[in-house]
Each structure stands twice: as structure tokens, then as C-alpha cells.
Design a protein around this motif. Sequence first.
Motif, PDB file in Angstrom:
ATOM      1  N   GLY A 117     -56.111  42.159 -57.876  1.00 32.65           N
ATOM      2  CA  GLY A 117     -55.807  43.307 -58.721  1.00 32.65           C
ATOM      3  C   GLY A 117     -54.651  43.044 -59.662  1.00 32.65           C
ATOM      4  O   GLY A 117     -54.112  41.927 -59.743  1.00 32.65           O
ATOM      5  N   CYS A 118     -54.278  44.083 -60.394  1.00 30.24           N
ATOM      6  CA  CYS A 118     -53.204  43.986 -61.372  1.00 30.24           C
ATOM      7  C   CYS A 118     -52.688  45.410 -61.613  1.00 30.24           C
ATOM      8  O   CYS A 118     -53.487  46.340 -61.735  1.00 30.24           O
ATOM      9  N   PRO A 119     -51.362  45.592 -61.651  1.00 32.94           N
ATOM     10  CA  PRO A 119     -50.843  46.943 -61.847  1.00 32.94           C
ATOM     11  C   PRO A 119     -50.984  47.444 -63.280  1.00 32.94           C
ATOM     12  O   PRO A 119     -50.715  48.616 -63.554  1.00 32.94           O
ATOM     13  N   HIS A 120     -51.358  46.561 -64.211  1.00 33.82           N
ATOM     14  CA  HIS A 120     -51.503  46.985 -65.607  1.00 33.82           C
ATOM     15  C   HIS A 120     -52.928  47.493 -65.858  1.00 33.82           C
ATOM     16  O   HIS A 120     -53.783  47.431 -64.981  1.00 33.82           O
ATOM     17  N   ASP A 121     -53.174  47.938 -67.087  1.00 35.73           N
ATOM     18  CA  ASP A 121     -54.469  48.575 -67.354  1.00 35.73           C
ATOM     19  C   ASP A 121     -54.877  48.361 -68.810  1.00 35.73           C
ATOM     20  O   ASP A 121     -55.100  49.319 -69.556  1.00 35.73           O
ATOM     21  N   CYS A 122     -54.971  47.103 -69.208  1.00 34.56           N
ATOM     22  CA  CYS A 122     -55.339  46.776 -70.594  1.00 34.56           C
ATOM     23  C   CYS A 122     -56.772  47.258 -70.866  1.00 34.56           C
ATOM     24  O   CYS A 122     -57.626  47.146 -69.985  1.00 34.56           O
ATOM     25  N   ASP A 123     -57.035  47.730 -72.068  1.00 39.58           N
ATOM     26  CA  ASP A 123     -58.295  48.464 -72.273  1.00 39.58           C
ATOM     27  C   ASP A 123     -59.541  47.586 -72.270  1.00 39.58           C
ATOM     28  O   ASP A 123     -60.640  48.052 -72.067  1.00 39.58           O
ATOM     29  N   PHE A 124     -59.362  46.271 -72.462  1.00 35.76           N
ATOM     30  CA  PHE A 124     -60.516  45.369 -72.511  1.00 35.76           C
ATOM     31  C   PHE A 124     -60.802  44.735 -71.155  1.00 35.76           C
ATOM     32  O   PHE A 124     -61.762  43.989 -70.998  1.00 35.76           O
ATOM     33  N   CYS A 125     -59.967  45.003 -70.153  1.00 32.41           N
ATOM     34  CA  CYS A 125     -59.989  44.214 -68.923  1.00 32.41           C
ATOM     35  C   CYS A 125     -60.820  44.903 -67.840  1.00 32.41           C
ATOM     36  O   CYS A 125     -60.662  46.089 -67.593  1.00 32.41           O
TER      37      CYS A 125
ATOM     38  N   VAL B 289     -60.625  44.067 -64.690  1.00 30.61           N
ATOM     39  CA  VAL B 289     -59.937  43.992 -63.396  1.00 30.61           C
ATOM     40  C   VAL B 289     -59.514  45.376 -62.910  1.00 30.61           C
ATOM     41  O   VAL B 289     -59.808  45.785 -61.787  1.00 30.61           O
ATOM     42  N   SER B 290     -58.833  46.137 -63.800  1.00 29.50           N
ATOM     43  CA  SER B 290     -58.359  47.447 -63.348  1.00 29.50           C
ATOM     44  C   SER B 290     -59.516  48.432 -63.200  1.00 29.50           C
ATOM     45  O   SER B 290     -59.444  49.383 -62.429  1.00 29.50           O
ATOM     46  N   ARG B 291     -60.627  48.222 -63.960  1.00 27.38           N
ATOM     47  CA  ARG B 291     -61.824  49.067 -63.788  1.00 27.38           C
ATOM     48  C   ARG B 291     -62.411  48.860 -62.408  1.00 27.38           C
ATOM     49  O   ARG B 291     -62.886  49.767 -61.748  1.00 27.38           O
TER      50      ARG B 291
ATOM     51  N   CYS C 120     -50.752  34.759 -64.908  1.00 28.82           N
ATOM     52  CA  CYS C 120     -49.753  35.816 -64.743  1.00 28.82           C
ATOM     53  C   CYS C 120     -49.524  36.472 -66.106  1.00 28.82           C
ATOM     54  O   CYS C 120     -50.176  36.112 -67.088  1.00 28.82           O
ATOM     55  N   THR C 121     -48.601  37.411 -66.159  1.00 28.60           N
ATOM     56  CA  THR C 121     -48.242  37.997 -67.453  1.00 28.60           C
ATOM     57  C   THR C 121     -46.945  37.356 -67.932  1.00 28.60           C
ATOM     58  O   THR C 121     -46.268  36.647 -67.180  1.00 28.60           O
ATOM     59  N   ILE C 122     -46.589  37.689 -69.159  1.00 28.75           N
ATOM     60  CA  ILE C 122     -45.350  37.141 -69.720  1.00 28.75           C
ATOM     61  C   ILE C 122     -44.124  37.635 -68.970  1.00 28.75           C
ATOM     62  O   ILE C 122     -43.030  37.069 -69.105  1.00 28.75           O
TER      63      ILE C 122
ATOM     64  N   SER D 268     -48.863  47.461 -74.925  1.00 31.51           N
ATOM     65  CA  SER D 268     -47.631  47.444 -75.713  1.00 31.51           C
ATOM     66  C   SER D 268     -46.414  47.048 -74.883  1.00 31.51           C
ATOM     67  O   SER D 268     -45.336  46.827 -75.432  1.00 31.51           O
ATOM     68  N   TRP D 269     -46.592  46.921 -73.554  1.00 33.01           N
ATOM     69  CA  TRP D 269     -45.485  46.368 -72.751  1.00 33.01           C
ATOM     70  C   TRP D 269     -45.311  44.878 -73.035  1.00 33.01           C
ATOM     71  O   TRP D 269     -44.303  44.279 -72.677  1.00 33.01           O
ATOM     72  N   ASN D 270     -46.286  44.236 -73.651  1.00 35.04           N
ATOM     73  CA  ASN D 270     -46.121  42.879 -74.210  1.00 35.04           C
ATOM     74  C   ASN D 270     -45.434  43.059 -75.555  1.00 35.04           C
ATOM     75  O   ASN D 270     -46.048  43.571 -76.487  1.00 35.04           O
TER      76      ASN D 270
HETATM   77  S1  SF4 Z   1     -55.551  41.747 -68.964  1.00 35.65           S
HETATM   78 FE1  SF4 Z   1     -54.176  40.862 -67.438  1.00 35.65          FE
HETATM   79  S2  SF4 Z   1     -52.382  42.219 -67.450  1.00 35.65           S
HETATM   80 FE2  SF4 Z   1     -54.050  43.362 -68.429  1.00 35.65          FE
HETATM   81  S3  SF4 Z   1     -54.996  44.547 -66.757  1.00 35.65           S
HETATM   82 FE3  SF4 Z   1     -56.135  42.623 -66.958  1.00 35.65          FE
HETATM   83  S4  SF4 Z   1     -55.217  41.235 -65.473  1.00 35.65           S
HETATM   84 FE4  SF4 Z   1     -53.761  42.915 -65.822  1.00 35.65          FE
END
Ligand code: SF4
Length: 428
Positions: free
Chosen positions: A170-178, A180-182, A240-242, A280-282
Motif C-alpha cells: 500500500g501507500c498513504p498517498h492517493d495520486c489520481d492515476f495510481c 495502488v490506493s484504489r 519510494c517517494t521523493i 502537489s506534495w511533490n
Molecule cells: S503513485 Fe506512488 S505515491 Fe502516488 S499513490 Fe501511487 S504508490 Fe503512492
Amino acid sequence: MKILLVQPTTLDRNGGPNKWKRPFLPNYTLPYLSALTPRGVEVEIADEKVDSIDFGGGYDLVGISALTSQAVRAYGIADRFREAGIPVVMGGIHVTALPEEAARHCDAVVMGEAENVWVQVLEDAARGRLKGVYRANGFHDMKDLPAPRFDLLKRKDFISPFLPILATKGCPHDCDFCSVSRFFGKSYRFRPLEDVIREITASGAKRFTFVDDNITANRNYSKELFKAMIPLGVQWLGQCTINLGRDPALCRLAAESGCCFMSIGIESVDEDNLASIDKSWNRVKEFPELLSNIRKSGIGLALNMIVGLDNDDRGIFRKTLRFLMDNRAFTLILNTPIPYPGTRLAQRLDTEGRLLHTNWSGYTQGSILYTPRRISAGELEAGYWSLLDDFFSYPSIARRALGQSCRNLPYYFKRNLDLHMSVKRRVY
Ligand code: SF4
């Protein structure tokens, strides 16, 4: 009971299965699902990139796990087994997003994680009573997960012995194209450290790839994991993230534990683009310092970039290349936006009437899947390839080598020269 587990490949231009001479990484999903299968069930696996599928293998059940780009091929395989009277169960992120589509091609759909339902699926199949849908309730706690059955794979076919391993999900973020969080929600879970270390030690391998989506999302866990890995003398890759760059101590521990390079989702050098994809946290103005913190600790930067986002114009290719060169990127994973089913990006583009098609076989890296806003589709395609040509040119490889740590240089040259050839053949 004898079962076959399949990961299909994508389709080539003629509609046949795409074969790989030497895939970069061994398959993880099939060996892991095999390990979840109770003893007493005979398991065969077919990673179609390298294996052929034995349609006459006398199986009692076929399980197929497919990514979106593999879905069309997966359905073809499923149809063929079912015509021969062999039940088929399908799972994975694509199937979880579109269970009704998948159900037209199989006897049972697994939605969500397999860990909590796979044994039930096998028991029902053995009794000839498969249910149409198996929905995992919640998420597995990741304790006592079995080691993947890599012994079932054709290891000699792999380009590098970076064995896949999993520590977190998983990942605590929620980027709209991803996706993983879906798929996982915004949950972030991790295996007990001792389980991960035991798996590394027992494998006998010295090089690993963490298949986690974000290996450093919980800094305390990552620090403990990396400390425990230092005495093992292994090398590893991860994603990972930045935000890794915000913690120099974590960077140091990652490098000391053997991290050669990290795949990092930068996505864009344009603030408006990052806001449009909920990332935008990036922050663009922080990129140089954070990336430098990571690189100076000895970790190569495998940067993920997307071109063709809504604020991109013709200047984006040059701007992106300059950024990659200035930051001495170890390598580049270049994408055009892929609106995976179930993501907010797909919903938004659909609402705006900009999706070009939903032929899943075309949902591959670099494909133009929707109408860009500020450039034409042709300009995007040409700019995509010209950016790759420039980035993987010999002068660029030589210049970027100056920013890499000495221990990573052999692998740096191998990876970049391999990609130089792939880009030339337009099979990146
Ligand atoms: S793109 Fe990366 S940072 Fe963003 S929700 Fe997916 S795994 Fe997390």
C-alpha cells in the motif's frame, strides 16, 4: 488436484503473445500464489513472457492474474480452457476494478487480496462448487506470509538475479492515476522484520528487488529494516517517494544496507501538472535538494516521469530532459498518462470525453490513450521518443555517469546501454 497458475503476456501487433528473451525481473505473483496453495495440491506456473501454456495439461483448475495491458490475452486464455471444460478463476487489480467484464470469461472472480480467500477458492473448486465472486474482507495483517515458490520458475531466463521480495503493501498517498490506493485504500501495512530477514537469508540470494509500492512510507519501519539488512551484505532496488530525501539518516541506512537505486515518482517538473494529479506534495522547488540528498548517499535515481499531462506544451520535453541531466538521473522510466480502470484519472477523462479507447492491450508504456490538452497526440508521441533518444544517447550516458557512486557504475552502464538499444528498436 492439479492447478495451473498463469500470468499472461501482452499482445503483439499481430495479436499473438509477446515473448521476452530475458525479462528484467522474475515473476513475483505466481510463485507467491503457489506458496499460498496448500500442500497436496499440485501446482504448475506459466509466466507467459517466457513459458508456453500447456492447454492440454490435464488441470483441474486454472488461475489467471492479469494487469490491465494483459487482460485481453488473459480472457483469450481463459476462454480456451473453459471451452475444454476446465474451470478458470481470475484475480488481480484489473479484475478487481472490472469484475463484471472478467466474469464473462471465467467461473470465479477474486476481488481484492488473495491471501484471505485463495484456500476457500481451492476447496470450492475441488468440490465442483465455485462461487461466482470471492471478495476479500479487509486486508491481510501480513504476518507469517509464506516465501514465494521461486523454485517453480525458469530462473535461467532472467536478465538479472534481483529476486523479488515484499516487505510492505500500500501507500498513504492517493495520486489520481495510481491503482495502488484504489486497490488497497490508503492503508499501509508491513511484514514483521524477522519474517523479511528470514526470507532474505533463506533464499541464499544476494540481490533483491523490493516489489513494495513505497518502501519508505513508514520511516521508523524502514530504518529498522535497513539496519537489520546491513549485516547481510546484499544489494537491492526499491520504489519510494521523493520524501526519502527529507531524511538523510534514512538515506544513509538505505545505502549501507545495499540499496543501489530507488525508483522515484517525480512525475512532472510543472507544479500545475502535479496539482492536477493530486500530487502537489511533490514540490518542484524542493526536487534538487531532496534528490541530491538521496544521490549523495550513494543511491542512484531511477526517476519516473510522465509527459502529456494537461499543462504540458511542446516545451515540456526539453524541460524534462534538462531536469534529468541536472540531477544526474541513474535511469528514466518515462510514461504517458495511463488511465487505468477504477482510477480517478480514468473517471475524469471519461467524463470529459477525452478517452480514446479502452482496448486494454494498448494500455502500455508510451501509448497515447487520451487527447492531450495543449499539444497534439502526434507531438506527444514524437516528443516522447525524442526525449528517450536524448536521455539514453551515448553522450548523456557518459555525462550522467559522473554523478553515480563507484559501486553502482557497472550496473549503471549495463542498464543504460541495454536501454539505449531498446529505445533504438522502439521497444522501450
Ligand atoms: S503513485 Fe506512488 S505515491 Fe502516488 S499513490 Fe501511487 S504508490 Fe503512492
